[in-house]
Design an enzyme around this catalytic site. Structure first.
Site, PDB file in Angstrom:
ATOM      1  N   ASP A 194       1.056 -10.053  -8.593  1.00 31.93           N
ATOM      2  CA  ASP A 194       1.831  -9.197  -7.695  1.00 31.93           C
ATOM      3  C   ASP A 194       2.952 -10.076  -7.166  1.00 31.93           C
ATOM      4  OD1 ASP A 194       2.880  -7.644  -5.644  1.00 31.93           O
ATOM      5  OD2 ASP A 194       0.920  -6.994  -4.886  1.00 31.93           O
ATOM      6  N   GLU A 252       1.922  -1.791 -10.397  1.00 33.19           N
ATOM      7  CA  GLU A 252       2.855  -1.416  -9.321  1.00 33.19           C
ATOM      8  C   GLU A 252       4.289  -1.405  -9.822  1.00 33.19           C
ATOM      9  OE1 GLU A 252       3.033  -4.262  -6.042  1.00 33.19           O
ATOM     10  OE2 GLU A 252       3.883  -2.715  -4.736  1.00 33.19           O
ATOM     11  N   ASP A 271       9.693 -31.402  12.767  1.00 37.18           N
ATOM     12  CA  ASP A 271      11.123 -31.094  12.821  1.00 37.18           C
ATOM     13  C   ASP A 271      11.628 -30.485  11.511  1.00 37.18           C
ATOM     14  OD1 ASP A 271      10.807 -33.300  11.284  1.00 37.18           O
ATOM     15  OD2 ASP A 271      12.347 -34.514  12.283  1.00 37.18           O
ATOM     16  N   HIS A 299      -6.893   0.758  -0.801  1.00 38.35           N
ATOM     17  CA  HIS A 299      -5.564   0.712  -0.169  1.00 38.35           C
ATOM     18  C   HIS A 299      -4.765   1.965  -0.496  1.00 38.35           C
ATOM     19  CE1 HIS A 299      -3.591  -0.422  -3.977  1.00 38.35           C
ATOM     20  NE2 HIS A 299      -4.521  -1.338  -4.156  1.00 38.35           N
ATOM     21  N   ASP A 312       9.035  -5.458  -5.776  1.00 41.79           N
ATOM     22  CA  ASP A 312       7.586  -5.568  -5.588  1.00 41.79           C
ATOM     23  C   ASP A 312       6.886  -5.002  -6.820  1.00 41.79           C
ATOM     24  OD1 ASP A 312       5.044  -5.711  -4.554  1.00 41.79           O
ATOM     25  OD2 ASP A 312       5.341  -4.236  -2.968  1.00 41.79           O
ATOM     26  N   TYR A 329     -10.733  -2.083  -8.190  1.00 46.26           N
ATOM     27  CA  TYR A 329     -11.223  -3.453  -7.970  1.00 46.26           C
ATOM     28  C   TYR A 329     -12.747  -3.425  -7.974  1.00 46.26           C
ATOM     29  CZ  TYR A 329      -6.479  -3.237  -6.272  1.00 46.26           C
ATOM     30  OH  TYR A 329      -5.131  -2.978  -6.177  1.00 46.26           O
ATOM     31  N   HIS A 354      -5.462  -9.682  -1.282  1.00 42.74           N
ATOM     32  CA  HIS A 354      -4.394 -10.588  -0.832  1.00 42.74           C
ATOM     33  C   HIS A 354      -4.708 -12.036  -1.235  1.00 42.74           C
ATOM     34  CE1 HIS A 354      -3.115  -7.521   2.469  1.00 42.74           C
ATOM     35  NE2 HIS A 354      -2.679  -7.193   1.274  1.00 42.74           N
ATOM     36  N   HIS A 402       4.381   2.195  -0.423  1.00 43.78           N
ATOM     37  CA  HIS A 402       5.058   1.967   0.857  1.00 43.78           C
ATOM     38  C   HIS A 402       6.551   1.999   0.598  1.00 43.78           C
ATOM     39  CE1 HIS A 402       5.662  -2.141  -0.694  1.00 43.78           C
ATOM     40  NE2 HIS A 402       4.397  -2.105  -1.056  1.00 43.78           N
ATOM     41  N   ARG A 462      -4.361  -3.735 -10.913  1.00 46.32           N
ATOM     42  CA  ARG A 462      -3.365  -2.973 -10.140  1.00 46.32           C
ATOM     43  C   ARG A 462      -2.115  -2.921 -11.000  1.00 46.32           C
ATOM     44  NH1 ARG A 462      -3.660  -5.348  -5.695  1.00 46.32           N
ATOM     45  NH2 ARG A 462      -1.926  -6.801  -5.626  1.00 46.32           N
ATOM     46  N   GLU A 499       1.519   2.063  -6.577  1.00 48.13           N
ATOM     47  CA  GLU A 499       0.680   0.912  -6.895  1.00 48.13           C
ATOM     48  C   GLU A 499      -0.825   1.175  -6.796  1.00 48.13           C
ATOM     49  OE1 GLU A 499       0.684  -2.230  -3.862  1.00 48.13           O
ATOM     50  OE2 GLU A 499       2.430  -1.257  -2.983  1.00 48.13           O
ATOM     51  N   HIS A 539       7.576  -4.169   3.007  1.00 53.69           N
ATOM     52  CA  HIS A 539       7.011  -2.944   3.596  1.00 53.69           C
ATOM     53  C   HIS A 539       8.106  -2.436   4.520  1.00 53.69           C
ATOM     54  CE1 HIS A 539       2.720  -4.667   2.843  1.00 53.69           C
ATOM     55  NE2 HIS A 539       3.304  -4.272   1.747  1.00 53.69           N
TER      56      HIS A 539
HETATM   57  N1  GLY Z   1       3.143  -7.151  -2.518  1.00 53.81           N
HETATM   58  C1  GLY Z   1       2.861  -6.430  -1.360  1.00 53.81           C
HETATM   59  C2  GLY Z   1       2.438  -5.069  -1.644  1.00 53.81           C
HETATM   60  O1  GLY Z   1       2.248  -4.726  -2.795  1.00 53.81           O
HETATM   61  O2  GLY Z   1       2.337  -4.260  -0.776  1.00 53.81           O
HETATM   62 MN    MN Z   2       3.636  -3.088  -2.760  1.00 55.42          MN
HETATM   63 MN    MN Z   3       3.001  -5.774  -4.496  1.00 55.19          MN
END
Ligand code: GLY
Ligand code: MN
Ligand code: MN
Length: 443
Positions: A260, A407, A40, A350, A271, A388, A243, A354, A405, A384, A361
């Site tokens: 991130d 970003e 609950d 990747h 982000d 890796y 991730h 985005h 990375r 970004e 996103h």
């Molecule tokens: N943190 C999600 C991305 O970078 O797309």
């Molecule tokens: Mn992102």
């Molecule tokens: Mn990100």
């Protein structure tokens, strides 16, 4: 930004634009349900982004109805006032309060939705709603249509068209207005502060979750309601897990940390990714990888300008990363071969960005009629790139387990772009200076 700072005229103007894009018909957009976490206990409530964009209304159990036409009308269906429930759960506007505060043409109790819609949909050409987004609403929509059809012998025609309203709203959301940009700049600034705080706090013998706590603390103490997504705090070889979610490993001297993380403020996401040493300095190998990613990001940012295609920043980043992989002896052959055969994807798998907005996103097509769409002023996107390098026998030993990375969030302007996350340091010199300051302050 507090909810009571909302300007109802702003959302009214968005509803008018949607009605104009529809030309005719009725749109029905429900907010998100409250979701059970376990037994609950609920997850913290988060409204539906489309609904919120068009209403600014924060409560669950609410539905927006827009009747398009020569004189468009917008109606809200929401929870009724209820003294007992408000004693337990807090204030609710109720239909009368919502109408006064949010500028709808009329507001009704949510329990009246089905009956009122059956009447409203009579003789309308189209029903717009988020088709296929939720099976319960799909069934309910068919119920309304069939209820109207049941009146056929009374001479009432049911809508012949059912259309996905998201296509129209997505297009509106893609270009941010001044109000949205004000909030997004603030969200970006809070997140940049959180990254600075985490960079300062990282120390050998600490844990990833301690940095997660620093981020969340900084978000919330500045009024951000949520993290826009759960922060990734990845130390050492975890930097190569795109991730990574557990955030529970120890931080070791000589390792990098990749964070991130971004807050959500007033519904809008930020982000940011930064990668930095646990100790005070980058090692030579870490520095070499970092400089490649930083140069790739600079090349991509250079391509973020009105009129350029969506893919241009990505292509620019890939070129620099691929050359970097050759220089670092991660790959062999010529640059053209690496690009042609896409062997760079082993270390960069990747996309470079985005759309960003109410959703991390965010809404909006990337291609239209088979072509990458052009960037236009007011669009906000992330930039970004990353590299890796998972440990493997064919990888130079000093590079094994290094993931980087970087970003930032970019607003497309007439002459280029504005990096709204620039307050988060990213040159090696600036990051190392921040770590030195932190050590000095700690005594
Ligand atoms: N943190 C999600 C991305 O970078 O797309
Ligand atoms: Mn992102
Ligand atoms: Mn990100």
């Amino acid at each position: 930004m507090k909810m009571n700072e909302l300007d109802p005229a702003l959302h009214g103007a968005r509803r008018a634009r949607l009605a104009q894009a529809m030309q005719a018909g009725v749109a029905v957009i429900a907010t998100a349900p409250q979701r059970i976490r376990n037994r609950d206990t609920h997850f913290p409530y988060r409204f539906d982004s489309h609904f919120y964009y068009l209403t600014g209304f924060p409560e669950p159990e609410a539905v927006l109805v827009i009747v398009a036409g020569a004189q468009p009308r917008s109606l809200l269906f929401c929870r009724e006032k209820n003294e007992e429930r408000e004693t337990w759960d807090g204030f609710r506007f109720g239909p009368k309060g919502a109408q006064e505060r949010f500028g709808f043409d009329a507001c009704h109790p949510i329990a009246e939705l089905d009956a009122k819609l059956t009447a409203l949909l009579g003789d309308q050409p189209a029903l717009y709603y988020p088709v296929g987004a939720d099976a319960t609403w799909d069934a309910r929509a068919m119920g309304w249509l069939n209820a109207v059809r049941a009146n056929a012998r009374a001479g009432v025609a049911a809508p012949e068209r059912v259309q996905d309203v998201r296509a129209l709203v997505d297009e509106m959301r893609l270009v941010k207005d001044a109000h949205e940009l004000g909030i997004m700049r603030k969200a970006a600034s809070i997140s940049a502060g959180a990254h600075r705080r985490a960079i300062r706090a990282a120390r050998p013998g600490g844990y990833e979750f301690e940095l997660e706590a620093e981020l969340l603390h900084e978000f919330r103490r500045n009024g951000a309601q949520f993290p826009a997504y759960w922060p990734i705090v990845a130390g050492g070889a975890n930097t190569c897990v795109l991730h990574y979610a557990s955030n529970d490993a120890a931080l070791n001297a000589g390792d990098l940390v990749l964070i991130d993380a971004g807050c959500e403020l007033g519904g809008y996401a930020s982000d940011i990714t930064r990668t930095f040493p646990v100790s005070e300095r980058f090692s030579a190998a870490q520095r070499a990888v970092y400089e490649v990613v930083l140069a790739a990001q600079a090349a991509a940012i250079e391509k973020v300008r009105a009129g350029n295609g969506w893919n241009e920043p990505h292509d620019a980043a890939v070129r620099v990363l691929a050359q970097g992989m050759l220089d670092l002896k991660l790959l062999s052959g010529s640059l053209d071969e690496v690009l042609e055969k896409e062997t760079y994807k082993r270390f960069y798998m990747h996309r470079t960005g985005h759309w960003l907005g109410l959703d991390v996103h965010d809404a909006g097509d990337y291609k239209r009629a088979g072509k990458w769409r052009s960037l236009a002023p007011g669009m906000v996107l992330t930039v970004e790139p990353g590299l890796y390098i998972r440990a493997a026998d064919d990888v130079p030993a000093p590079l094994r387990g290094i993931g980087v990375r970087i970003e930032d969030d970019a607003l497309v302007t007439e002459n280029g772009c504005e990096l709204i996350t620039a307050e988060a340091p990213k040159s090696i010199a600036d990051i190392e200076a921040l770590k030195r300051d932190a050590k000095h302050d700690a005594g």
